[in-house]
Design a protein around this motif. Structure first.
Motif, PDB file in Angstrom:
ATOM      1  N   VAL A  59       0.798  -1.240   0.000  1.00 31.81           N
ATOM      2  CA  VAL A  59       0.000   0.000   0.000  1.00 31.81           C
ATOM      3  C   VAL A  59       0.823   1.279   0.000  1.00 31.81           C
ATOM      4  CG1 VAL A  59      -1.980  -1.110   1.119  1.00 31.81           C
ATOM      5  CG2 VAL A  59      -0.272   0.090   2.521  1.00 31.81           C
ATOM      6  N   THR A  60       2.134   1.177   0.192  1.00 32.21           N
ATOM      7  CA  THR A  60       2.930   2.405   0.198  1.00 32.21           C
ATOM      8  C   THR A  60       3.922   2.401  -0.962  1.00 32.21           C
ATOM      9  OG1 THR A  60       4.564   1.389   1.655  1.00 32.21           O
ATOM     10  CG2 THR A  60       2.833   2.676   2.715  1.00 32.21           C
ATOM     11  N   PRO A  61       4.135   3.575  -1.576  1.00 37.31           N
ATOM     12  CA  PRO A  61       5.172   3.651  -2.614  1.00 37.31           C
ATOM     13  C   PRO A  61       6.561   3.620  -1.963  1.00 37.31           C
ATOM     14  CG  PRO A  61       4.180   5.809  -2.260  1.00 37.31           C
ATOM     15  CD  PRO A  61       3.443   4.845  -1.379  1.00 37.31           C
ATOM     16  N   SER A  62       7.571   3.270  -2.758  1.00 40.47           N
ATOM     17  CA  SER A  62       8.892   3.058  -2.168  1.00 40.47           C
ATOM     18  C   SER A  62       9.489   4.346  -1.598  1.00 40.47           C
ATOM     19  CB  SER A  62       9.813   2.369  -3.179  1.00 40.47           C
ATOM     20  OG  SER A  62      10.761   3.251  -3.678  1.00 40.47           O
ATOM     21  N   PHE A  63       9.182   5.514  -2.218  1.00 32.86           N
ATOM     22  CA  PHE A  63       9.741   6.754  -1.659  1.00 32.86           C
ATOM     23  C   PHE A  63       9.189   7.015  -0.255  1.00 32.86           C
ATOM     24  CE2 PHE A  63       5.804   8.552  -3.463  1.00 32.86           C
ATOM     25  CZ  PHE A  63       5.430   9.453  -2.473  1.00 32.86           C
ATOM     26  N   PHE A  64       7.946   6.577  -0.030  1.00 35.56           N
ATOM     27  CA  PHE A  64       7.327   6.751   1.287  1.00 35.56           C
ATOM     28  C   PHE A  64       8.057   5.907   2.334  1.00 35.56           C
ATOM     29  CE2 PHE A  64       4.289   5.578   4.572  1.00 35.56           C
ATOM     30  CZ  PHE A  64       3.696   6.794   4.885  1.00 35.56           C
ATOM     31  N   ARG A  65       8.333   4.632   1.962  1.00 32.93           N
ATOM     32  CA  ARG A  65       9.037   3.747   2.904  1.00 32.93           C
ATOM     33  C   ARG A  65      10.445   4.265   3.161  1.00 32.93           C
ATOM     34  NH1 ARG A  65       6.551   0.025  -0.551  1.00 32.93           N
ATOM     35  NH2 ARG A  65       8.504  -0.632  -1.502  1.00 32.93           N
ATOM     36  N   THR A  66      11.071   4.822   2.114  1.00 29.12           N
ATOM     37  CA  THR A  66      12.400   5.413   2.310  1.00 29.12           C
ATOM     38  C   THR A  66      12.317   6.573   3.296  1.00 29.12           C
ATOM     39  OG1 THR A  66      12.982   4.798   0.060  1.00 29.12           O
ATOM     40  CG2 THR A  66      14.374   6.444   1.119  1.00 29.12           C
ATOM     41  N   ALA A  67      11.266   7.390   3.164  1.00 28.93           N
ATOM     42  CA  ALA A  67      11.097   8.537   4.066  1.00 28.93           C
ATOM     43  C   ALA A  67      10.938   8.068   5.509  1.00 28.93           C
ATOM     44  CB  ALA A  67       9.896   9.375   3.634  1.00 28.93           C
ATOM     45  N   VAL A  68      10.162   7.007   5.706  1.00 28.73           N
ATOM     46  CA  VAL A  68       9.969   6.493   7.069  1.00 28.73           C
ATOM     47  C   VAL A  68      11.298   5.983   7.633  1.00 28.73           C
ATOM     48  CG1 VAL A  68       8.811   4.781   8.518  1.00 28.73           C
ATOM     49  CG2 VAL A  68       7.541   5.925   6.693  1.00 28.73           C
ATOM     50  N   SER A  69      12.053   5.218   6.822  1.00 27.30           N
ATOM     51  CA  SER A  69      13.317   4.732   7.398  1.00 27.30           C
ATOM     52  C   SER A  69      14.324   5.869   7.572  1.00 27.30           C
ATOM     53  CB  SER A  69      13.896   3.537   6.638  1.00 27.30           C
ATOM     54  OG  SER A  69      13.959   3.783   5.288  1.00 27.30           O
ATOM     55  N   ASN A  70      14.227   6.901   6.740  1.00 30.05           N
ATOM     56  CA  ASN A  70      15.080   8.076   6.964  1.00 30.05           C
ATOM     57  C   ASN A  70      14.761   8.743   8.299  1.00 30.05           C
ATOM     58  OD1 ASN A  70      16.437   7.788   4.571  1.00 30.05           O
ATOM     59  ND2 ASN A  70      15.219   9.316   3.467  1.00 30.05           N
ATOM     60  N   TYR A  71      13.468   8.810   8.607  1.00 34.83           N
ATOM     61  CA  TYR A  71      13.037   9.404   9.875  1.00 34.83           C
ATOM     62  C   TYR A  71      13.629   8.622  11.050  1.00 34.83           C
ATOM     63  CZ  TYR A  71       9.921  10.948  13.623  1.00 34.83           C
ATOM     64  OH  TYR A  71       9.423  11.434  14.798  1.00 34.83           O
ATOM     65  N   VAL A  72      13.540   7.279  10.958  1.00 38.77           N
ATOM     66  CA  VAL A  72      14.098   6.415  12.005  1.00 38.77           C
ATOM     67  C   VAL A  72      15.614   6.629  12.107  1.00 38.77           C
ATOM     68  CG1 VAL A  72      14.480   4.015  12.724  1.00 38.77           C
ATOM     69  CG2 VAL A  72      12.299   4.672  11.685  1.00 38.77           C
ATOM     70  N   ASN A  73      16.276   6.652  10.951  1.00 39.73           N
ATOM     71  CA  ASN A  73      17.729   6.823  10.946  1.00 39.73           C
ATOM     72  C   ASN A  73      18.143   8.170  11.539  1.00 39.73           C
ATOM     73  OD1 ASN A  73      18.056   4.367   9.753  1.00 39.73           O
ATOM     74  ND2 ASN A  73      18.381   5.161   7.692  1.00 39.73           N
ATOM     75  N   ASN A  74      17.338   9.187  11.285  1.00 37.23           N
ATOM     76  CA  ASN A  74      17.672  10.517  11.791  1.00 37.23           C
ATOM     77  C   ASN A  74      17.655  10.530  13.318  1.00 37.23           C
ATOM     78  OD1 ASN A  74      18.285  13.323  11.314  1.00 37.23           O
ATOM     79  ND2 ASN A  74      16.183  13.809  11.919  1.00 37.23           N
ATOM     80  N   ILE A  75      16.679   9.825  13.903  1.00 37.72           N
ATOM     81  CA  ILE A  75      16.635   9.736  15.371  1.00 37.72           C
ATOM     82  C   ILE A  75      17.817   8.897  15.872  1.00 37.72           C
ATOM     83  CG2 ILE A  75      15.259   8.962  17.336  1.00 37.72           C
ATOM     84  CD1 ILE A  75      12.768   9.646  15.682  1.00 37.72           C
ATOM     85  N   ASP A  76      18.137   7.833  15.145  1.00 40.02           N
ATOM     86  CA  ASP A  76      19.320   7.045  15.500  1.00 40.02           C
ATOM     87  C   ASP A  76      20.576   7.922  15.476  1.00 40.02           C
ATOM     88  OD1 ASP A  76      17.997   4.686  15.946  1.00 40.02           O
ATOM     89  OD2 ASP A  76      18.366   3.860  13.946  1.00 40.02           O
TER      90      ASP A  76
END
Lengths: 233, 198
Positions: A59-76
């Motif tokens: 249900v999500t496009p790949s750029f969206f999933r990239t954005a979510v993992s970028n958000y996680v990585n930024n907090i890391d």
């Protein structure tokens, strides 16, 4: 309150587990119960995590999933700054600070990883590695259902890490909850992806994951230059 | 005079072989991986997910550069000497099949990767070297992949792959040890066969 107690208990356990481990050796005194936990985890992966990951990818496009993992990585990366400082790794600290400032400021709160495009490397330090750098051994290996492989040392680090997240400070409750949900689903998806390879490669998934995890963590503590492993005989 | 007709061909083959044997290990890793990645990205059958074709690529392009006997012996550790030559042969065969399958699976998953090659330092006359590369994936941290290589009469051969600090040989040593502890070398062969047959 409960969280603080858990941290204290784990910290004690970590100190007590002291010198029981030599680097490169597997220390798994709770193997029987770990394997039981692993067995519980298998159907959870198969019938809960996998469908969630499949749905997420569908249900999500790949750029969206990239954005979510970028958000996680930024907090890391934000937590990496703290751990760079605790280990006195000032070069890494500079990089991580630059990363967080650039990605938070210009990358919409970390959704776009501009810093990587600028070739600023991630420090990728965490509390478990800091404890390792300070000389604490891994202590007993643990397998926790849903969470995955860890050790007393790394688990203590992970609990410290969970005490606070910038996401907690988002005032809009529904938005905050959606972010919590997306972050969790993104992490589930990563785990499912990683398990595909393990399914293919491993003769016994439990030992395979255990050794891979411990090797990986050792490597990270030594920033990619672990001391050569001694043969076991 | 048939000999005169085949002689130039033989000479060519000889020169080609010696040129390959002299190829530097890092140049070899670069050549082979670029060739394989090129095929993965352009071959329509691979793009369509044709497993047989992917395995063929791995078999013909990658495998010749691996020293499977050494990889298996290293993963076996001290158990290697306890195995009979017949068992050793079976182990190499089965382990090789398992790695081909795993590698093919991994290649199908990561289609959008590019590789970055690190400059190799060290003694140019060394007979064992580590070639360092990095796989760049979209939306993920780069994954360092190191190839441990040894000089053999047939040119440089890979004997271990270390992905993000996880050594293939070390990882399988635990797996092999466990199977051998639970029923000897034959049990390990049986488990490998079962895994490959699945």
């Amino acid at each position: 309150m409960k969280r603080t107690c858990a941290v204290a208990a784990l910290a004690c356990a970590m100190l007590l587990s002291g010198c029981a481990t030599a680097p490169g050796k597997i220390y798994d005194p709770f193997e029987a119960s770990n394997r039981a936990m692993f067995a519980i985890n298998e159907p959870i992966m198969e019938y809960v995590a996998k469908p969630i990951a499949q749905f997420y990818v569908a249900v999500t496009p790949s750029f969206f999933r990239t954005a979510v993992s970028n958000y996680v990585n930024n907090i890391d990366d934000l937590f990496s700054i703290v751990n760079d400082a605790l280990q006195g790794k000032w070069d890494k600290m500079g990089n991580d600070m630059a990363r967080v400032m650039i990605n938070t400021g210009f990358g919409f709160g970390g959704l776009i990883d501009i810093a990587s495009d600028l070739s600023i490397p991630r420090g990728e330090e965490d509390f478990g590695q800091t404890f390792g750098y300070w000389g604490f051994p891994q202590g007993p290996y643990l397998f926790i259902p849903v969470w995955g492989p860890t050790t007393v040392r790394d688990g203590t680090g992970s609990i410290l890490r969970l005490l606070w997240s910038p996401t907690n400070e988002i005032p809009n409750v529904p938005v905050r909850n959606v972010i919590y949900g997306l972050v969790t689903v993104s992490e589930i998806n990563d785990a499912v992806e990683a398990m595909k390879l393990v399914d293919q490669a491993a003769l016994d998934k439990y030992t395979f994951i255990r050794r891979a995890y411990l090797q990986r963590r050792e490597y990270m503590v030594y920033d990619g230059k672990p001391p050569p492993e001694k043969d076991e005989d | 005079m048939k000999l005169f007709r085949i002689l130039p061909a033989l000479l060519c083959a000889f020169f080609a072989a010696s040129a390959l044997a002299q190829e530097a290990p890092d140049a070899m890793v670069k050549r082979v991986s670029q060739e394989v990645l090129g095929i993965i990205k352009t071959d329509p059958k691979v793009q369509a997910g044709d497993q047989a074709r992917i395995r063929e690529v791995v078999e013909t392009k990658l495998l010749p550069n691996f020293d499977f006997e050494r990889i298996t012996a290293l993963a076996m550790g001290r158990n290697w000497r306890q195995a009979t030559p017949e068992q050793q042969k079976q182990l190499v065969d089965q382990f090789r099949t398992l790695l081909v399958r795993t590698y093919s699976g991994a290649l199908t998953q990561y289609k959008d990767q590019t590789m970055d090659y690190k400059a190799m330092r060290g003694d140019p006359n060394a007979t064992e070297v580590t070639v360092r590369t990095e796989v760049i994936r979209q939306g993920g941290a780069p994954v360092p992949i190191d190839y441990a290589m040894a000089k053999t009469p047939q040119g440089w051969k890979v004997y271990d792959i270390v992905v993000g600090g996880v050594s293939l040989v070390t990882n399988y040593r635990d797996e092999f040890n466990e199977q051998i502890k639970n029923g000897g070398v034959d049990n390990l062969i049986k488990t490998l066969q079962k895994k490959n047959g699945a």
